[in-house]
Design an enzyme around this catalytic site. Structure first.
Site, PDB file in Angstrom:
ATOM      1  N   GLY A  44     -39.442 -50.742  19.680  1.00 46.84           N
ATOM      2  CA  GLY A  44     -38.196 -51.084  18.997  1.00 46.84           C
ATOM      3  C   GLY A  44     -38.116 -52.583  18.801  1.00 46.84           C
ATOM      4  O   GLY A  44     -38.786 -53.337  19.502  1.00 46.84           O
ATOM      5  N   GLN A  49     -33.765 -60.572  17.520  1.00 46.16           N
ATOM      6  CA  GLN A  49     -35.007 -61.052  18.150  1.00 46.16           C
ATOM      7  C   GLN A  49     -35.873 -61.823  17.174  1.00 46.16           C
ATOM      8  O   GLN A  49     -36.794 -62.535  17.590  1.00 46.16           O
ATOM      9  CB  GLN A  49     -35.819 -59.876  18.697  1.00 46.16           C
ATOM     10  CG  GLN A  49     -35.167 -59.146  19.845  1.00 46.16           C
ATOM     11  CD  GLN A  49     -36.051 -58.006  20.312  1.00 46.16           C
ATOM     12  OE1 GLN A  49     -35.971 -56.903  19.789  1.00 46.16           O
ATOM     13  NE2 GLN A  49     -36.914 -58.273  21.274  1.00 46.16           N
ATOM     14  N   CYS A  90     -39.292 -56.199  27.292  1.00 43.22           N
ATOM     15  CA  CYS A  90     -38.714 -56.626  26.012  1.00 43.22           C
ATOM     16  C   CYS A  90     -39.597 -57.718  25.434  1.00 43.22           C
ATOM     17  O   CYS A  90     -40.031 -58.607  26.161  1.00 43.22           O
ATOM     18  CB  CYS A  90     -37.299 -57.152  26.254  1.00 43.22           C
ATOM     19  SG  CYS A  90     -36.513 -57.804  24.780  1.00 43.22           S
ATOM     20  N   LEU A  91     -39.848 -57.650  24.128  1.00 45.51           N
ATOM     21  CA  LEU A  91     -40.692 -58.661  23.478  1.00 45.51           C
ATOM     22  C   LEU A  91     -40.092 -60.061  23.600  1.00 45.51           C
ATOM     23  O   LEU A  91     -40.809 -61.051  23.558  1.00 45.51           O
ATOM     24  CB  LEU A  91     -40.900 -58.311  21.998  1.00 45.51           C
ATOM     25  CG  LEU A  91     -41.694 -57.027  21.708  1.00 45.51           C
ATOM     26  CD1 LEU A  91     -41.683 -56.732  20.213  1.00 45.51           C
ATOM     27  CD2 LEU A  91     -43.121 -57.128  22.215  1.00 45.51           C
ATOM     28  N   HIS A 133     -31.318 -49.957  24.337  1.00 46.20           N
ATOM     29  CA  HIS A 133     -31.881 -51.301  24.491  1.00 46.20           C
ATOM     30  C   HIS A 133     -31.687 -52.119  23.200  1.00 46.20           C
ATOM     31  O   HIS A 133     -31.268 -53.276  23.244  1.00 46.20           O
ATOM     32  CB  HIS A 133     -33.365 -51.166  24.861  1.00 46.20           C
ATOM     33  CG  HIS A 133     -34.102 -52.456  25.037  1.00 46.20           C
ATOM     34  ND1 HIS A 133     -34.688 -52.821  26.226  1.00 46.20           N
ATOM     35  CD2 HIS A 133     -34.378 -53.462  24.160  1.00 46.20           C
ATOM     36  CE1 HIS A 133     -35.276 -54.015  26.079  1.00 46.20           C
ATOM     37  NE2 HIS A 133     -35.103 -54.411  24.828  1.00 46.20           N
ATOM     38  N   GLU A 134     -31.972 -51.496  22.052  1.00 54.27           N
ATOM     39  CA  GLU A 134     -31.871 -52.230  20.773  1.00 54.27           C
ATOM     40  C   GLU A 134     -30.418 -52.482  20.383  1.00 54.27           C
ATOM     41  O   GLU A 134     -30.087 -53.557  19.878  1.00 54.27           O
ATOM     42  CB  GLU A 134     -32.604 -51.483  19.651  1.00 54.27           C
ATOM     43  CG  GLU A 134     -34.099 -51.232  19.892  1.00 54.27           C
ATOM     44  CD  GLU A 134     -34.879 -52.439  20.381  1.00 54.27           C
ATOM     45  OE1 GLU A 134     -34.529 -53.574  20.018  1.00 54.27           O
ATOM     46  OE2 GLU A 134     -35.842 -52.249  21.144  1.00 54.27           O
ATOM     47  N   HIS A 137     -29.148 -55.397  22.202  1.00 49.85           N
ATOM     48  CA  HIS A 137     -29.575 -56.663  21.587  1.00 49.85           C
ATOM     49  C   HIS A 137     -28.571 -57.125  20.535  1.00 49.85           C
ATOM     50  O   HIS A 137     -28.271 -58.311  20.435  1.00 49.85           O
ATOM     51  CB  HIS A 137     -30.931 -56.483  20.876  1.00 49.85           C
ATOM     52  CG  HIS A 137     -32.124 -56.779  21.729  1.00 49.85           C
ATOM     53  ND1 HIS A 137     -32.322 -57.979  22.357  1.00 49.85           N
ATOM     54  CD2 HIS A 137     -33.205 -56.021  22.049  1.00 49.85           C
ATOM     55  CE1 HIS A 137     -33.476 -57.953  23.021  1.00 49.85           C
ATOM     56  NE2 HIS A 137     -34.031 -56.769  22.858  1.00 49.85           N
TER      57      HIS A 137
HETATM   58 NI    NI Z   1     -35.796 -55.967  23.665  1.00 47.19          NI
END
Ligand code: NI
Length: 169
Positions: A44, A49, A90-91, A133-134, A137
């Site tokens: 995702g 991000q 997480c990226l 999670h997304e 964000h």
């Molecule tokens: Ni993330």
């Protein structure tokens, strides 16, 4: 490919703005987000991000087998009382993985790239986790916010380093 913004960047803490224009530019951005997610082996990716504070995310838990979900202005409409705990990363918070407890089942309402509303009913497992999670964000929340104060203390040094380096190893 889009650049991923790393922990410490204030954009990750902002509440993203609602998308109001469903045009070619939005489509291009969705494609770029998908390419970036795949390139980084993510399941995702949220627009915040990539430095764009708009309510939009792409999700693909099929390993590229299916078309990704493009979620615009997504909202959680149901969360189960039952929780499940799994490891998350997480990226935008590289090198850190933690066990995170979340509702094990959620329903999500969102708009697609065409502006039409759709619903993901009672997603479970990895899909339920990635959706939460997304959407977090897009509200300025990171997965590390869900862990206990003790766990948070344990990763504080790593977080400080990340914030300082902007993700450069
Ligand atoms: Ni993330």
């Amino acid at each position: 490919m889009l650049a991923i913004h790393i922990f410490g960047d204030p954009i990750l803490r902002k509440t993203a703005k609602l998308v109001t224009r469903f045009d070619e530019e939005l489509k291009r951005f969705a494609d770029e987000m998908t390419v970036t997610m795949r390139e980084k082996d993510g399941v995702g990716l949220a627009a915040t991000q990539t430095g764009k504070s708009v309510k939009m995310a792409v999700v693909d838990t099929s390993g590229g087998e299916r078309k990704p979900y493009v979620l615009i202005n997504p909202e959680i409409t149901f969360s189960s009382e039952a929780l499940s705990e799994e490891e998350e990363g997480c990226l935008s918070v590289p090198t850190i993985r933690l066990m995170v407890k979340r509702p094990s089942c959620v329903s999500v309402k969102a708009k697609g790239i065409d502006g039409k509303e759709f619903v993901i009913e009672r997603a479970e497992g990895l899909m339920a986790r990635v959706l939460q999670h997304e959407i977090d964000h897009l509200n300025g929340i990171l997965f590390i916010d869900h862990v206990s104060p003790l766990q948070r203390r344990l990763i504080n040094g790593k977080l400080k380093k990340l914030a300082k380096s902007g993700g450069e190893e």
